[in-house]
Design a protein around this motif. Structure first.
Motif, PDB file in Angstrom:
ATOM      1  N   ALA A  45      -7.782   3.734   2.114  1.00 24.13           N
ATOM      2  CA  ALA A  45      -8.953   4.227   1.366  1.00 24.13           C
ATOM      3  C   ALA A  45      -9.143   5.722   1.608  1.00 24.13           C
ATOM      4  O   ALA A  45      -9.435   6.485   0.680  1.00 24.13           O
ATOM      5  CB  ALA A  45     -10.204   3.462   1.771  1.00 24.13           C
ATOM      6  N   GLU A  46      -8.965   6.153   2.846  1.00 24.02           N
ATOM      7  CA  GLU A  46      -9.130   7.585   3.152  1.00 24.02           C
ATOM      8  C   GLU A  46      -8.094   8.420   2.400  1.00 24.02           C
ATOM      9  O   GLU A  46      -8.416   9.449   1.813  1.00 24.02           O
ATOM     10  CB  GLU A  46      -9.023   7.817   4.665  1.00 24.02           C
ATOM     11  CG  GLU A  46     -10.348   7.498   5.367  1.00 24.02           C
ATOM     12  CD  GLU A  46     -10.190   7.185   6.853  1.00 24.02           C
ATOM     13  OE1 GLU A  46      -9.090   7.421   7.396  1.00 24.02           O
ATOM     14  OE2 GLU A  46     -11.175   6.692   7.447  1.00 24.02           O
ATOM     15  N   LYS A  47      -6.842   7.924   2.399  1.00 21.64           N
ATOM     16  CA  LYS A  47      -5.769   8.681   1.729  1.00 21.64           C
ATOM     17  C   LYS A  47      -6.007   8.753   0.213  1.00 21.64           C
ATOM     18  O   LYS A  47      -5.884   9.806  -0.401  1.00 21.64           O
ATOM     19  CB  LYS A  47      -4.408   8.029   1.996  1.00 21.64           C
ATOM     20  CG  LYS A  47      -3.916   8.288   3.409  1.00 21.64           C
ATOM     21  CD  LYS A  47      -2.582   7.601   3.649  1.00 21.64           C
ATOM     22  CE  LYS A  47      -2.294   7.536   5.136  1.00 21.64           C
ATOM     23  NZ  LYS A  47      -1.513   6.385   5.539  1.00 21.64           N
ATOM     24  N   ALA A  57      -9.053  10.880  -1.005  1.00 26.12           N
ATOM     25  CA  ALA A  57      -8.879  12.335  -0.879  1.00 26.12           C
ATOM     26  C   ALA A  57      -8.378  12.904  -2.206  1.00 26.12           C
ATOM     27  O   ALA A  57      -8.487  14.103  -2.454  1.00 26.12           O
ATOM     28  CB  ALA A  57      -7.889  12.638   0.235  1.00 26.12           C
ATOM     29  N   LYS A  58      -7.836  12.024  -3.059  1.00 29.43           N
ATOM     30  CA  LYS A  58      -7.234  12.495  -4.310  1.00 29.43           C
ATOM     31  C   LYS A  58      -7.933  11.989  -5.578  1.00 29.43           C
ATOM     32  O   LYS A  58      -8.018  12.682  -6.573  1.00 29.43           O
ATOM     33  CB  LYS A  58      -5.773  12.057  -4.366  1.00 29.43           C
ATOM     34  CG  LYS A  58      -4.942  12.701  -3.276  1.00 29.43           C
ATOM     35  CD  LYS A  58      -3.472  12.421  -3.477  1.00 29.43           C
ATOM     36  CE  LYS A  58      -2.657  13.196  -2.461  1.00 29.43           C
ATOM     37  NZ  LYS A  58      -1.433  12.527  -2.107  1.00 29.43           N
ATOM     38  N   CYS A  59      -8.370  10.719  -5.554  1.00 30.27           N
ATOM     39  CA  CYS A  59      -8.953  10.152  -6.782  1.00 30.27           C
ATOM     40  C   CYS A  59      -9.849   8.968  -6.425  1.00 30.27           C
ATOM     41  O   CYS A  59     -10.033   8.651  -5.250  1.00 30.27           O
ATOM     42  CB  CYS A  59      -7.847   9.729  -7.748  1.00 30.27           C
ATOM     43  SG  CYS A  59      -6.901   8.310  -7.157  1.00 30.27           S
ATOM     44  N   LEU A  60     -10.359   8.300  -7.461  1.00 28.51           N
ATOM     45  CA  LEU A  60     -11.220   7.134  -7.236  1.00 28.51           C
ATOM     46  C   LEU A  60     -10.424   5.959  -6.661  1.00 28.51           C
ATOM     47  O   LEU A  60      -9.289   5.720  -7.084  1.00 28.51           O
ATOM     48  CB  LEU A  60     -11.803   6.635  -8.570  1.00 28.51           C
ATOM     49  CG  LEU A  60     -12.957   7.393  -9.223  1.00 28.51           C
ATOM     50  CD1 LEU A  60     -13.257   6.768 -10.590  1.00 28.51           C
ATOM     51  CD2 LEU A  60     -14.209   7.354  -8.344  1.00 28.51           C
ATOM     52  N   LEU A  61     -11.029   5.256  -5.731  1.00 30.98           N
ATOM     53  CA  LEU A  61     -10.479   3.957  -5.313  1.00 30.98           C
ATOM     54  C   LEU A  61     -11.490   2.899  -5.714  1.00 30.98           C
ATOM     55  O   LEU A  61     -12.641   2.913  -5.258  1.00 30.98           O
ATOM     56  CB  LEU A  61     -10.259   3.907  -3.791  1.00 30.98           C
ATOM     57  CG  LEU A  61      -9.890   2.512  -3.244  1.00 30.98           C
ATOM     58  CD1 LEU A  61      -8.558   2.014  -3.804  1.00 30.98           C
ATOM     59  CD2 LEU A  61      -9.828   2.513  -1.716  1.00 30.98           C
ATOM     60  N   ASN A 108     -18.577   9.287   0.820  1.00 34.67           N
ATOM     61  CA  ASN A 108     -17.337   9.359   0.058  1.00 34.67           C
ATOM     62  C   ASN A 108     -17.620   9.121  -1.431  1.00 34.67           C
ATOM     63  O   ASN A 108     -17.948   8.010  -1.839  1.00 34.67           O
ATOM     64  CB  ASN A 108     -16.368   8.288   0.594  1.00 34.67           C
ATOM     65  CG  ASN A 108     -14.977   8.440   0.035  1.00 34.67           C
ATOM     66  OD1 ASN A 108     -14.799   8.812  -1.126  1.00 34.67           O
ATOM     67  ND2 ASN A 108     -13.982   8.152   0.857  1.00 34.67           N
ATOM     68  N   LYS A 109     -17.474  10.169  -2.216  1.00 34.25           N
ATOM     69  CA  LYS A 109     -17.819  10.053  -3.648  1.00 34.25           C
ATOM     70  C   LYS A 109     -16.734   9.362  -4.462  1.00 34.25           C
ATOM     71  O   LYS A 109     -16.933   9.054  -5.625  1.00 34.25           O
ATOM     72  CB  LYS A 109     -18.067  11.457  -4.232  1.00 34.25           C
ATOM     73  CG  LYS A 109     -19.315  12.097  -3.681  1.00 34.25           C
ATOM     74  CD  LYS A 109     -19.673  13.346  -4.449  1.00 34.25           C
ATOM     75  CE  LYS A 109     -20.877  13.988  -3.754  1.00 34.25           C
ATOM     76  NZ  LYS A 109     -21.378  15.155  -4.408  1.00 34.25           N
ATOM     77  N   ASN A 110     -15.569   9.155  -3.867  1.00 28.83           N
ATOM     78  CA  ASN A 110     -14.457   8.571  -4.624  1.00 28.83           C
ATOM     79  C   ASN A 110     -14.235   7.085  -4.359  1.00 28.83           C
ATOM     80  O   ASN A 110     -13.278   6.511  -4.855  1.00 28.83           O
ATOM     81  CB  ASN A 110     -13.168   9.343  -4.333  1.00 28.83           C
ATOM     82  CG  ASN A 110     -13.005  10.521  -5.278  1.00 28.83           C
ATOM     83  OD1 ASN A 110     -13.639  10.546  -6.334  1.00 28.83           O
ATOM     84  ND2 ASN A 110     -12.174  11.474  -4.918  1.00 28.83           N
ATOM     85  N   LEU A 111     -15.104   6.491  -3.565  1.00 31.02           N
ATOM     86  CA  LEU A 111     -14.932   5.061  -3.288  1.00 31.02           C
ATOM     87  C   LEU A 111     -15.978   4.240  -4.066  1.00 31.02           C
ATOM     88  O   LEU A 111     -17.172   4.532  -4.002  1.00 31.02           O
ATOM     89  CB  LEU A 111     -15.086   4.791  -1.775  1.00 31.02           C
ATOM     90  CG  LEU A 111     -14.964   3.334  -1.340  1.00 31.02           C
ATOM     91  CD1 LEU A 111     -13.580   2.761  -1.661  1.00 31.02           C
ATOM     92  CD2 LEU A 111     -15.230   3.195   0.166  1.00 31.02           C
ATOM     93  N   LEU A 119       0.819  -1.216   0.000  1.00 31.87           N
ATOM     94  CA  LEU A 119       0.000   0.000   0.000  1.00 31.87           C
ATOM     95  C   LEU A 119       0.854   1.270   0.000  1.00 31.87           C
ATOM     96  O   LEU A 119       0.515   2.247  -0.678  1.00 31.87           O
ATOM     97  CB  LEU A 119      -0.969  -0.006   1.190  1.00 31.87           C
ATOM     98  CG  LEU A 119      -1.981  -1.168   1.201  1.00 31.87           C
ATOM     99  CD1 LEU A 119      -2.941  -1.005   2.376  1.00 31.87           C
ATOM    100  CD2 LEU A 119      -2.774  -1.259  -0.093  1.00 31.87           C
ATOM    101  N   ASP A 120       1.965   1.244   0.738  1.00 35.41           N
ATOM    102  CA  ASP A 120       2.827   2.437   0.759  1.00 35.41           C
ATOM    103  C   ASP A 120       3.380   2.726  -0.633  1.00 35.41           C
ATOM    104  O   ASP A 120       3.382   3.868  -1.096  1.00 35.41           O
ATOM    105  CB  ASP A 120       3.994   2.258   1.746  1.00 35.41           C
ATOM    106  CG  ASP A 120       3.505   2.323   3.185  1.00 35.41           C
ATOM    107  OD1 ASP A 120       2.418   2.913   3.394  1.00 35.41           O
ATOM    108  OD2 ASP A 120       4.183   1.790   4.073  1.00 35.41           O
ATOM    109  N   ALA A 121       3.844   1.665  -1.286  1.00 34.27           N
ATOM    110  CA  ALA A 121       4.396   1.840  -2.642  1.00 34.27           C
ATOM    111  C   ALA A 121       3.297   2.307  -3.608  1.00 34.27           C
ATOM    112  O   ALA A 121       3.570   3.101  -4.523  1.00 34.27           O
ATOM    113  CB  ALA A 121       5.015   0.539  -3.125  1.00 34.27           C
ATOM    114  N   MET A 122       2.085   1.862  -3.377  1.00 35.14           N
ATOM    115  CA  MET A 122       0.988   2.291  -4.263  1.00 35.14           C
ATOM    116  C   MET A 122       0.705   3.783  -4.062  1.00 35.14           C
ATOM    117  O   MET A 122       0.483   4.517  -5.025  1.00 35.14           O
ATOM    118  CB  MET A 122      -0.273   1.452  -4.013  1.00 35.14           C
ATOM    119  CG  MET A 122      -0.090   0.002  -4.460  1.00 35.14           C
ATOM    120  SD  MET A 122      -1.548  -1.025  -4.200  1.00 35.14           S
ATOM    121  CE  MET A 122      -2.474  -0.679  -5.688  1.00 35.14           C
ATOM    122  N   LEU A 123       0.740   4.207  -2.808  1.00 38.41           N
ATOM    123  CA  LEU A 123       0.526   5.640  -2.532  1.00 38.41           C
ATOM    124  C   LEU A 123       1.625   6.468  -3.198  1.00 38.41           C
ATOM    125  O   LEU A 123       1.356   7.509  -3.795  1.00 38.41           O
ATOM    126  CB  LEU A 123       0.521   5.910  -1.023  1.00 38.41           C
ATOM    127  CG  LEU A 123      -0.720   5.431  -0.251  1.00 38.41           C
ATOM    128  CD1 LEU A 123      -0.511   5.589   1.248  1.00 38.41           C
ATOM    129  CD2 LEU A 123      -1.985   6.187  -0.686  1.00 38.41           C
TER     130      LEU A 123
END
Ligand code: PLP
Length: 374
Positions: free
Chosen positions: A194-196, A199-203, A225-228, A158-162
């Motif tokens: 998911a929160e992080k 905040a920026k784009c769709l998950l 949450n509109k991006n989830l 997950l860190d690398a994905m962020l």
């Protein structure tokens, strides 16, 4: 029923002519007409452990509901679709406006990628390997895929994905529990990720196997949450892969955008499939039996394979991911020769393979063939 001729089947499916290359073939394809090999062989004559199907399904309640619903197939099933959306919404403490149905969740993964691709020149961040069925369509829509390798333990990094996200990232895709590796990310980690991301784009969170793992669905988060976008399916724990019913849960504003990619929203699944899905949701006994049998058989296979020196990643799902290096020879080919379809490759040039968990009898046969050829 037509008698089954294995030679003809192999010929029809192209395996006899081309040699058995299903693992790498599927890895490379966008659409491969040889996919029909999975459907061409009647159950019982070929052991099908390649597509994470539930070998016990559909459950008794879904079967009866589907048979009863055939008579109503002359009518469009709008009311049934609404009923199913309401039933799904109730299960996640949402409303029907948070639910969009599709002919399997694959369709909706594609629709979500299309929505993400509306931002020109954007990319999607995804684990690698992963469930990549929708990659081809996404690339066609203009979305490039940034692949982030899993950790050594075959878990999403997950860190690398962020870190891989940039200004052009419009979507992140995570499968939890993961396919093809069967691993999970802990609920709390998933939630903070998911929160992080949102905040920026769709998950796009693919929860096809949550019910096997007992992980908590993040679906209730979509209320605010509109991006989830959470994708789920009736193909796995409910044993209805052939009925083709899947759904996404998202904020109503996001559902509207996704529905725009369906010429007729929610009209993918048939009346028969919708009736089956509605009944399946109430068949808790069947779900429980599936979970228990799957776990018992998975434990048996894992133990046997470990004893044979094949390292198996602990799985929370209906399939296992294992290192076949200790097996000298072409495992997929050996299994095909024994009428067992299900040794698949997801990492080019590696010895890691995925195989679904069938019934105890099927997996005993798989282990028997494995032992005989070690
Ligand atoms: C992770 C994952 N997502 C989605 C799907 C698609 O399921 P369906 O289109 O049958 O609903 C699958 C099927 O194997 C899967 O493994």
């Amino acid at each position: 029923m037509q008698s089954f001729d294995r030679r003809n089947w192999l010929k029809k499916s192209g395996l006899l002519l081309s040699g058995f290359t299903i693992g790498n073939g599927l890895l490379a394809r966008q659409y491969n007409f040889n996919d029909d090999i999975w459907e061409a062989a009647p159950d019982g004559q070929i052991i099908r452990i390649g597509q994470n199907e539930n070998p016990y399904g559909p459950g008794p309640m879904a079967r009866k509901a589907m048979m009863d619903a055939v008579i109503n197939s002359n009518r469009y099933p709008s009311e049934l679709a609404t009923q199913l959306r309401e039933r799904i919404a109730k299960a996640y403490n949402l409303t029907k406006d948070h639910v969009l149905l599709g002919a399997g969740s694959s369709e909706l993964l594609g629709n979500t990628a299309a929505l993400a691709a509306e931002k020109k020149g954007s990319n999607a961040v995804s684990g690698d390997p992963t469930f990549r069925l929708w990659f081809g369509a996404a690339e066609l829509f203009g979305l490039s895929i940034k692949k982030v390798p899993l950790t050594q333990d075959k878990v999403h990094d997950l860190d690398a994905m962020l870190k891989a996200m940039d200004a052009q990232t419009s979507m992140v895709y995570v499968v939890n529990p993961h396919n093809p590796t069967g691993t999970i990310v802990a609920d709390s980690e998933m939630q903070s990720f998911a929160e992080k991301v949102t905040a920026k784009c769709l998950l796009l969170l693919d929860e096809a196997y949550t019910e096997y793992a007992g992980t908590t669905s993040l679906a209730p988060m979509v209320a605010n949450n509109k991006n989830l976008v959470v994708a789920k399916t009736f193909s796995k724990i409910h044993g209805m892969a052939g009925a083709r019913v899947g759904f996404v849960l998202a904020h109503p504003d996001t559902i509207k955008k996704l529905a725009a990619y369906q010429p007729w929203a929610n009209a993918g699944p048939s009346a028969v499939s919708l009736a089956g899905a509605l009944a399946a949701m109430d068949d808790l006994a069947f779900m429980q039996q599936t979970r228990q049998k799957n776990e018992a058989v998975r434990n048996y296979v894992t133990k046997e394979m470990n004893q044979l020196g094949l390292k198996v990643i602990p799985s929370y799902t209906s399939f296992i991911y294992y290192d076949s290096a200790a097996f000298k020879g072409d495992l997929a080919q050996v299994m095909t020769q024994a009428n067992i379809m299900g040794v698949r490759t997801y990492e080019n040039g590696s010895s890691w393979r995925r195989t679904s968990i069938g019934t105890m009898e099927e997996m005993q046969q798989f282990i028997k063939v494995l032992k005989a050829n070690m």
